[in-house]
Design a protein around this motif. Structure first.
Motif, PDB file in Angstrom:
ATOM      1  N   PRO A  35      95.953   2.445  20.576  1.00 45.17           N
ATOM      2  CA  PRO A  35      96.309   1.828  19.294  1.00 45.17           C
ATOM      3  C   PRO A  35      97.709   1.231  19.257  1.00 45.17           C
ATOM      4  O   PRO A  35      98.066   0.581  18.267  1.00 45.17           O
ATOM      5  CB  PRO A  35      96.189   2.995  18.303  1.00 45.17           C
ATOM      6  CG  PRO A  35      96.381   4.218  19.127  1.00 45.17           C
ATOM      7  CD  PRO A  35      95.799   3.907  20.475  1.00 45.17           C
ATOM      8  N   VAL A  39      96.966  -3.471  20.370  1.00 45.22           N
ATOM      9  CA  VAL A  39      96.977  -4.040  19.023  1.00 45.22           C
ATOM     10  C   VAL A  39      98.066  -5.103  18.922  1.00 45.22           C
ATOM     11  O   VAL A  39      99.186  -4.897  19.395  1.00 45.22           O
ATOM     12  CB  VAL A  39      97.205  -2.941  17.956  1.00 45.22           C
ATOM     13  CG1 VAL A  39      97.367  -3.553  16.571  1.00 45.22           C
ATOM     14  CG2 VAL A  39      96.035  -1.961  17.961  1.00 45.22           C
ATOM     15  N   PRO A  72      94.725  -3.413  10.573  1.00 47.11           N
ATOM     16  CA  PRO A  72      93.662  -3.211  11.572  1.00 47.11           C
ATOM     17  C   PRO A  72      92.789  -2.035  11.142  1.00 47.11           C
ATOM     18  O   PRO A  72      93.240  -0.894  11.104  1.00 47.11           O
ATOM     19  CB  PRO A  72      94.445  -2.897  12.851  1.00 47.11           C
ATOM     20  CG  PRO A  72      95.743  -2.312  12.366  1.00 47.11           C
ATOM     21  CD  PRO A  72      96.025  -2.875  11.009  1.00 47.11           C
ATOM     22  N   LEU A  75      87.165  -1.363  15.153  1.00 41.89           N
ATOM     23  CA  LEU A  75      86.906  -1.969  16.449  1.00 41.89           C
ATOM     24  C   LEU A  75      85.458  -2.437  16.476  1.00 41.89           C
ATOM     25  O   LEU A  75      84.568  -1.738  15.998  1.00 41.89           O
ATOM     26  CB  LEU A  75      87.138  -0.966  17.586  1.00 41.89           C
ATOM     27  CG  LEU A  75      88.499  -0.268  17.631  1.00 41.89           C
ATOM     28  CD1 LEU A  75      88.513   0.762  18.769  1.00 41.89           C
ATOM     29  CD2 LEU A  75      89.624  -1.269  17.812  1.00 41.89           C
ATOM     30  N   SER A  87      85.341   1.105  24.033  1.00 39.48           N
ATOM     31  CA  SER A  87      86.614   1.512  23.431  1.00 39.48           C
ATOM     32  C   SER A  87      87.078   2.865  23.964  1.00 39.48           C
ATOM     33  O   SER A  87      88.272   3.102  24.155  1.00 39.48           O
ATOM     34  CB  SER A  87      86.488   1.588  21.904  1.00 39.48           C
ATOM     35  OG  SER A  87      86.153   0.352  21.355  1.00 39.48           O
ATOM     36  N   TYR A 119      88.246   2.450  12.836  1.00 41.32           N
ATOM     37  CA  TYR A 119      89.430   2.902  13.572  1.00 41.32           C
ATOM     38  C   TYR A 119      90.662   2.444  12.777  1.00 41.32           C
ATOM     39  O   TYR A 119      91.335   1.478  13.139  1.00 41.32           O
ATOM     40  CB  TYR A 119      89.438   2.303  14.979  1.00 41.32           C
ATOM     41  CG  TYR A 119      90.305   3.054  15.977  1.00 41.32           C
ATOM     42  CD1 TYR A 119      89.736   3.839  16.971  1.00 41.32           C
ATOM     43  CD2 TYR A 119      91.700   2.983  15.929  1.00 41.32           C
ATOM     44  CE1 TYR A 119      90.510   4.518  17.892  1.00 41.32           C
ATOM     45  CE2 TYR A 119      92.485   3.663  16.838  1.00 41.32           C
ATOM     46  CZ  TYR A 119      91.889   4.420  17.822  1.00 41.32           C
ATOM     47  OH  TYR A 119      92.676   5.099  18.735  1.00 41.32           O
ATOM     48  N   VAL A 121      93.989   2.098  12.194  1.00 41.00           N
ATOM     49  CA  VAL A 121      95.129   2.336  13.081  1.00 41.00           C
ATOM     50  C   VAL A 121      96.309   2.951  12.331  1.00 41.00           C
ATOM     51  O   VAL A 121      96.993   3.842  12.850  1.00 41.00           O
ATOM     52  CB  VAL A 121      95.546   1.023  13.778  1.00 41.00           C
ATOM     53  CG1 VAL A 121      96.809   1.234  14.610  1.00 41.00           C
ATOM     54  CG2 VAL A 121      94.406   0.511  14.657  1.00 41.00           C
ATOM     55  N   ALA A 276      91.023  -6.983  22.303  1.00 45.01           N
ATOM     56  CA  ALA A 276      91.785  -5.806  22.724  1.00 45.01           C
ATOM     57  C   ALA A 276      91.516  -5.448  24.176  1.00 45.01           C
ATOM     58  O   ALA A 276      92.425  -5.088  24.913  1.00 45.01           O
ATOM     59  CB  ALA A 276      91.459  -4.620  21.830  1.00 45.01           C
ATOM     60  N   THR A 280      94.236  -8.075  26.159  1.00 48.76           N
ATOM     61  CA  THR A 280      94.779  -8.051  24.799  1.00 48.76           C
ATOM     62  C   THR A 280      95.422  -9.393  24.480  1.00 48.76           C
ATOM     63  O   THR A 280      96.275  -9.872  25.231  1.00 48.76           O
ATOM     64  CB  THR A 280      95.805  -6.916  24.644  1.00 48.76           C
ATOM     65  OG1 THR A 280      95.174  -5.664  24.952  1.00 48.76           O
ATOM     66  CG2 THR A 280      96.345  -6.872  23.229  1.00 48.76           C
ATOM     67  N   VAL A 308      89.665  -5.935  17.883  1.00 53.24           N
ATOM     68  CA  VAL A 308      90.259  -5.264  16.721  1.00 53.24           C
ATOM     69  C   VAL A 308      89.970  -6.140  15.503  1.00 53.24           C
ATOM     70  O   VAL A 308      90.217  -7.350  15.532  1.00 53.24           O
ATOM     71  CB  VAL A 308      91.781  -5.083  16.896  1.00 53.24           C
ATOM     72  CG1 VAL A 308      92.378  -4.475  15.631  1.00 53.24           C
ATOM     73  CG2 VAL A 308      92.081  -4.199  18.089  1.00 53.24           C
ATOM     74  N   TRP A 310      91.014  -7.228  12.017  1.00 52.00           N
ATOM     75  CA  TRP A 310      92.114  -7.246  11.057  1.00 52.00           C
ATOM     76  C   TRP A 310      91.581  -7.742   9.718  1.00 52.00           C
ATOM     77  O   TRP A 310      90.811  -8.702   9.665  1.00 52.00           O
ATOM     78  CB  TRP A 310      93.237  -8.159  11.532  1.00 52.00           C
ATOM     79  CG  TRP A 310      94.048  -7.599  12.655  1.00 52.00           C
ATOM     80  CD1 TRP A 310      93.759  -7.626  13.979  1.00 52.00           C
ATOM     81  CD2 TRP A 310      95.309  -6.934  12.534  1.00 52.00           C
ATOM     82  NE1 TRP A 310      94.760  -7.014  14.697  1.00 52.00           N
ATOM     83  CE2 TRP A 310      95.725  -6.584  13.829  1.00 52.00           C
ATOM     84  CE3 TRP A 310      96.132  -6.605  11.444  1.00 52.00           C
ATOM     85  CZ2 TRP A 310      96.919  -5.919  14.088  1.00 52.00           C
ATOM     86  CZ3 TRP A 310      97.328  -5.950  11.684  1.00 52.00           C
ATOM     87  CH2 TRP A 310      97.707  -5.609  12.996  1.00 52.00           C
TER      88      TRP A 310
END
Length: 318
Positions: A35, A39, A72, A75, A87, A119, A121, A276, A280, A308, A310
């Motif tokens: 995380p 991210v 975030p 996932l 993940s 998830y 974050v 991710a 990433t 991820v 958002w």
């Protein structure tokens, strides 16, 4: 003499076994999703802003600051192997024999498995969780959707039977209108009016894993499937509206400043996808033209992807 022959035979068998070609399923996030390093934290900085003063009477009466930020929250995994969770790099092989392995080159398009993993974050890292607005989503890691146990994910006919209204948009005329959404999405402004479009990636409907448009491009395919998962979560009222002032189709999103509100359709301007794993990258709007994000987005030997999710949040800060 007999011992030496046995050793030679065993050596030959082992060498043949090792050299045999075998289908490789990626290791996902190695060793697992991080995380911190996986991210794009610049996304929070880019989207944070103060919008003025606000007042709320529900659920808790308060006067505060109206703020906007990106968080975030989940996932979204796309994988070729059933019950493989990239993940966490976990393969539940005992169940994978019940379902076929996805294929990108099938005659009827691709059938790829996908998972929605809650998830949050901020809560996982215990940062800002007591400062930002009131939360309606799960505040722990949990599975929100598994395509392996959803028959509508594999069979389009069953998907249409359950949601017949989406047949109105699953046709060439409606899909050709997505060119406008593609242009707008490239400038990070997807058109909520065209809620059946995923910009330059293809059509959102049907909400299944059969992807005709992108069966030869697994990167774009993964993004399109992730977008369909977001729409599925809205249909099931597991994702709610958190950004007021938007209109989806002909429906106006209810005021969600004081608390998130249920809304049955995807709100494309409310979300960003951020690769991710295996690589990433920075987050981008739904439907962004592929050259913007697919360059160097694939790592050799990796077939599974983790995004991820958002979400834009406009709320009244105490």
């Amino acid at each position: 003499m007999h011992k030496s022959k046995k050793i030679i035979i065993i050596a030959i068998i082992l060498s043949v076994f090792i050299s045999m070609p075998r289908k490789s399923h990626s290791a996902g996030c190695v060793p697992m999703f991080n995380p911190i390093s996986n991210v794009d934290w610049s996304m929070f900085v880019r989207e944070f802003r103060f919008l003025g003063i606000c007042a709320c009477g529900d659920p808790v009466p308060r006067v505060g600051l109206k703020i906007q930020y990106a968080e975030p929250i989940a996932l979204i995994e796309t994988t070729q192997k059933p019950f493989f969770f990239p993940s966490f790099n976990i393969d539940l092989g005992m169940a994978s024999g019940l379902y076929k392995v996805g294929s990108q080159m099938g005659d009827s398009g691709s059938s790829v498995n996908s998972h929605f993993v809650w998830y949050p974050v901020f809560w996982v890292l215990n940062i800002l969780s007591d400062v930002l607005c009131m939360q309606a989503d799960p505040t722990s890691i949990d599975f929100g959707y598994l395509s392996e146990v959803d028959p509508t994910w594999t069979y389009d006919e069953l998907n249409h039977f359950i949601q017949p209204e989406k047949l109105l948009f699953a046709n060439p005329i409606a899909q050709s209108a997505c060119l406008a959404d593609c242009a707008a999405s490239t400038f990070q402004k997807p058109l909520n009016l065209m809620f059946w479009c995923a910009g330059c990636w293809g059509g959102i409907f049907p909400d299944s894993g059969n992807v005709q448009e992108q069966k030869q491009n697994d990167i774009v395919q993964s993004n399109l499937i992730a977008t369909r998962i977001i729409d599925k979560m809205h249909n099931a009222f597991l994702l709610w509206a958190t950004s007021p002032g938007e209109t989806v189709g002909l429906s106006e999103i209810p005021d969600s400043i004081c608390q998130p509100m249920p809304f049955p359709r995807i709100i494309k301007t409310q979300y960003w996808l951020q690769p991710a794993c295996p690589v990433t990258r920075n987050a981008y709007a739904i439907g962004t033209i592929p050259p913007v994000f697919e360059a160097f987005a694939k790592s050799p030997g990796y077939e599974d992807y983790v995004h991820v999710l958002w979400r834009k949040r406009v709320c009244c800060l105490l």
